[in-house]
Design an enzyme around this catalytic site. Structure first.
Site, PDB file in Angstrom:
ATOM      1  N   ASN A  85       0.794  -1.221   0.000  1.00 61.43           N
ATOM      2  CA  ASN A  85       0.000   0.000   0.000  1.00 61.43           C
ATOM      3  C   ASN A  85       0.830   1.275   0.000  1.00 61.43           C
ATOM      4  O   ASN A  85       0.360   2.324  -0.433  1.00 61.43           O
ATOM      5  CB  ASN A  85      -0.938   0.007   1.220  1.00 61.43           C
ATOM      6  N   TYR A 150       3.390  10.152 -11.534  1.00 60.05           N
ATOM      7  CA  TYR A 150       2.551   9.282 -10.693  1.00 60.05           C
ATOM      8  C   TYR A 150       1.843   8.234 -11.551  1.00 60.05           C
ATOM      9  O   TYR A 150       1.832   7.040 -11.230  1.00 60.05           O
ATOM     10  CB  TYR A 150       1.537  10.143  -9.944  1.00 60.05           C
ATOM     11  N   LYS A 154       2.122   4.058 -11.485  1.00 62.87           N
ATOM     12  CA  LYS A 154       0.984   3.183 -11.187  1.00 62.87           C
ATOM     13  C   LYS A 154       0.660   2.260 -12.362  1.00 62.87           C
ATOM     14  O   LYS A 154       0.255   1.113 -12.158  1.00 62.87           O
ATOM     15  CB  LYS A 154      -0.233   4.024 -10.803  1.00 62.87           C
ATOM     16  N   THR A 185      -8.516  10.196   2.319  1.00 57.03           N
ATOM     17  CA  THR A 185      -7.250   9.852   2.960  1.00 57.03           C
ATOM     18  C   THR A 185      -6.373  11.099   3.084  1.00 57.03           C
ATOM     19  O   THR A 185      -6.634  12.122   2.439  1.00 57.03           O
ATOM     20  CB  THR A 185      -6.485   8.818   2.114  1.00 57.03           C
TER      21      THR A 185
END
Length: 252
Positions: A85, A150, A154, A185
């Protein structure tokens, strides 16, 4: 459910903390790792059952061996459930994305999971059971502006998952990814702050912008992402998948 030896990375907050709580509630032994020992200790204090806290910087090339070695020694065997994670994001126009930004995204979001997976897989295959779940992103499925580094990291993570799953299929080990959209989050809170600063919107308005990008009209709850992780842990027939948890934003 048979109790398993688990390791959750990025477990100090957000999705990682939610996954750790759910695994512990099911009776599993749960090891938690992240950079912040204080955050890990706070999460572990609320978990039932057997826990282990091991703070580490997973971008250190030696971290995978050190963390997994300690978990194996403390829990008495190879890790059976590995939840990858830990990760971070960055935002900039492509022309202003620096080499340092690019390298940081690849190192934390792709290379660190690769090292952990490489270290954990032989033990899982040897014992005939393993569940690996990587927390990717809908950015693994599509390209959005201003998040090239990013997004590339991913996409790479999802490719790693698919290749590893094909390699160990039939061994009793599954490898999957869950792909959240904008979740409630600390990482999304940082995105909200950045949008607010850049556009002059209030934080509430910036948050509404992100919520509105998902057809359900709200941010995803970390426990909803944990639902998908736990499904991958429970099922022996789900492997090589990137399961979207994004309120319908990306249909596949």
């Amino acid at each position: 459910m048979v109790p398993r030896r688990c390791l959750v990375t990025g477990a100090g907050r957000g999705i990682g903390a939610a996954v750790a709580r759910r695994l512990a509630a099911q009776g599993h032994a749960v090891a938690l790792t992240a950079r912040s020992a204080d955050e890990l200790a706070a999460v572990a204090a609320d978990l039932p059952g057997r826990t282990l806290v091991t703070a580490a910087d997973l971008t250190d090339p030696d971290a995978a061996d050190l963390v997994l070695g300690r978990v194996e020694a403390e829990f008495g065997g190879a890790v059976e459930v590995l939840v990858l994670n830990a990760g971070a994001g960055t935002s900039a126009p492509l022309a202003r994305t620096t080499d340092e930004d690019w390298a940081r995204m690849l190192e934390l979001n792709l290379t660190a999971p690769f090292r952990l997976l490489r270290r954990a897989l032989p033990g899982m295959v040897g014992q005939g059971f393993g569940r690996v779940v990587a927390v990717a992103s809908t950015a693994a499925k599509r390209g959005d502006p201003y998040v090239a580094a990013y997004t590339a990291s991913k996409h790479g993570l999802l490719g790693l998952v698919r290749s590893a799953a094909a390699e160990v299929a039939g061994s009793g080990v599954t490898v999957n990814a869950v792909c959240p959209g904008y979740a409630d989050t600390p990482m999304t809170a940082a995105t909200v702050a950045a949008i607010s600063t850049a556009t002059g919107r209030t934080p509430g308005q910036a948050r509404d912008v992100l919520a509105g990008r998902q057809p359900i009209g709200r941010l995803v709850d970390p426990d909803e992402v944990a639902d998908a992780v736990l499904l991958c842990v429970a099922s022996a027939a789900i492997t090589g998948q990137g399961i979207n948890v994004d309120g319908g934003a990306v249909q596949s």
